[in-house]
Each structure stands twice: as C-alpha cells, then as structure tokens.
Design a protein around this motif. Structure first.
Motif, short mmCIF file in Angstrom:
data_model
loop_
_atom_site.label_atom_id
_atom_site.label_comp_id
_atom_site.label_asym_id
_atom_site.label_seq_id
_atom_site.Cartn_x
_atom_site.Cartn_y
_atom_site.Cartn_z
N ILE A 102 1.50 -1.53 -0.13
CA ILE A 102 0.05 -0.04 0.35
C ILE A 102 0.38 1.15 -0.19
O ILE A 102 0.31 2.44 -0.40
N ASP A 103 1.92 1.01 0.98
CA ASP A 103 2.45 2.73 0.65
C ASP A 103 3.85 2.68 -0.39
O ASP A 103 4.00 3.92 -0.30
N LYS A 104 3.80 1.47 -0.60
CA LYS A 104 4.48 1.42 -2.38
C LYS A 104 4.18 1.99 -3.88
O LYS A 104 4.85 2.28 -4.28
N ILE A 105 2.58 2.48 -2.95
CA ILE A 105 2.04 2.76 -4.44
C ILE A 105 2.08 4.03 -4.86
O ILE A 105 1.11 5.76 -3.51
N GLY A 106 2.28 4.92 -5.93
CA GLY A 106 1.83 6.65 -5.30
C GLY A 106 0.69 7.25 -6.95
O GLY A 106 0.13 6.15 -8.07
N PRO A 107 0.84 7.86 -7.35
CA PRO A 107 0.00 8.46 -8.32
C PRO A 107 0.96 8.48 -9.23
O PRO A 107 -0.66 8.02 -10.28
N GLU A 108 1.81 8.32 -9.37
CA GLU A 108 2.88 7.81 -10.73
C GLU A 108 1.97 6.16 -10.75
O GLU A 108 1.89 6.12 -12.46
N GLU A 109 2.28 5.60 -9.94
CA GLU A 109 2.14 4.36 -10.08
C GLU A 109 1.26 3.60 -11.17
O GLU A 109 -0.05 2.72 -11.77
N LEU A 110 -0.32 4.36 -10.23
CA LEU A 110 -1.45 4.42 -10.52
C LEU A 110 -1.79 4.90 -12.48
O LEU A 110 -2.38 4.57 -12.72
N VAL A 111 -1.38 6.08 -11.88
CA VAL A 111 -1.84 6.73 -13.84
C VAL A 111 -0.94 5.15 -15.13
O VAL A 111 -1.38 4.83 -16.02
N ALA A 112 0.37 4.88 -14.23
CA ALA A 112 0.90 4.04 -15.54
C ALA A 112 -0.05 2.99 -16.12
O ALA A 112 0.36 1.90 -17.07
N PHE A 113 -0.15 2.77 -14.54
CA PHE A 113 -1.01 1.02 -14.71
C PHE A 113 -2.94 1.63 -15.74
O PHE A 113 -2.88 0.76 -16.59
#
Length: 74
Positions: free
Chosen positions: A45-56
């Motif tokens: 949970i703490d490893k994911i941020g906005p950049e990862e969500l947008v990329a996914f």
C-alpha cells in the motif's frame, strides 16, 4: 491508500471473500490471472503512488480490452 486499507479491512471481515480468494489462489496459482489476488497486499500500500496508478491505467485500460454489457436495456 485510505480507501484501499478500508476495503482490505472489510474483505478480511468477510469469511466468504477470504475463502474465495484462497480457493482461486490454490486452484490457479500465480501463473494465471485467475489465481492472483483481487486485493493489494498490505505490504504494498505505501509503495504505490499517483505515478504508478496513472502508468497502470494507461497500460491496461484501453478500448480494445474493455467490454460493455447491459441487461434490460432498450
């Protein structure tokens, strides 16, 4: 992150959801999408941020990978 933690907490309280997750993991293993968990492990949970969500989203959410289904629609 707050929403993910809440949903994980709710799922953990739901014995049927937990059993279903475990059955699919046992039956299909990680080698198939059917065996992968529906929920993110707490440790990530703490490893994911906005950049990862947008990329996914950009990688996986395409028109050619979506289905629109309806029932009782004229």
């Amino acid at each position: 992150r707050k929403i993910i933690r809440y949903e994980l907490h709710e799922m953990e309280k739901n014995a049927q959801a937990m059993v279903t997750e475990m059955i699919f993991q046992a039956a299909y293993s990680d080698s198939s999408p059917l065996g992968r968990p529906l929920y993110m492990p707490r440790r990530n949970i703490d490893k994911i941020g906005p950049e990862e969500l947008v990329a996914f989203t950009n990688e996986h959410f395409h028109v050619n990978r979506m289905i629109l289904a309806g029932a009782g629609v004229e």
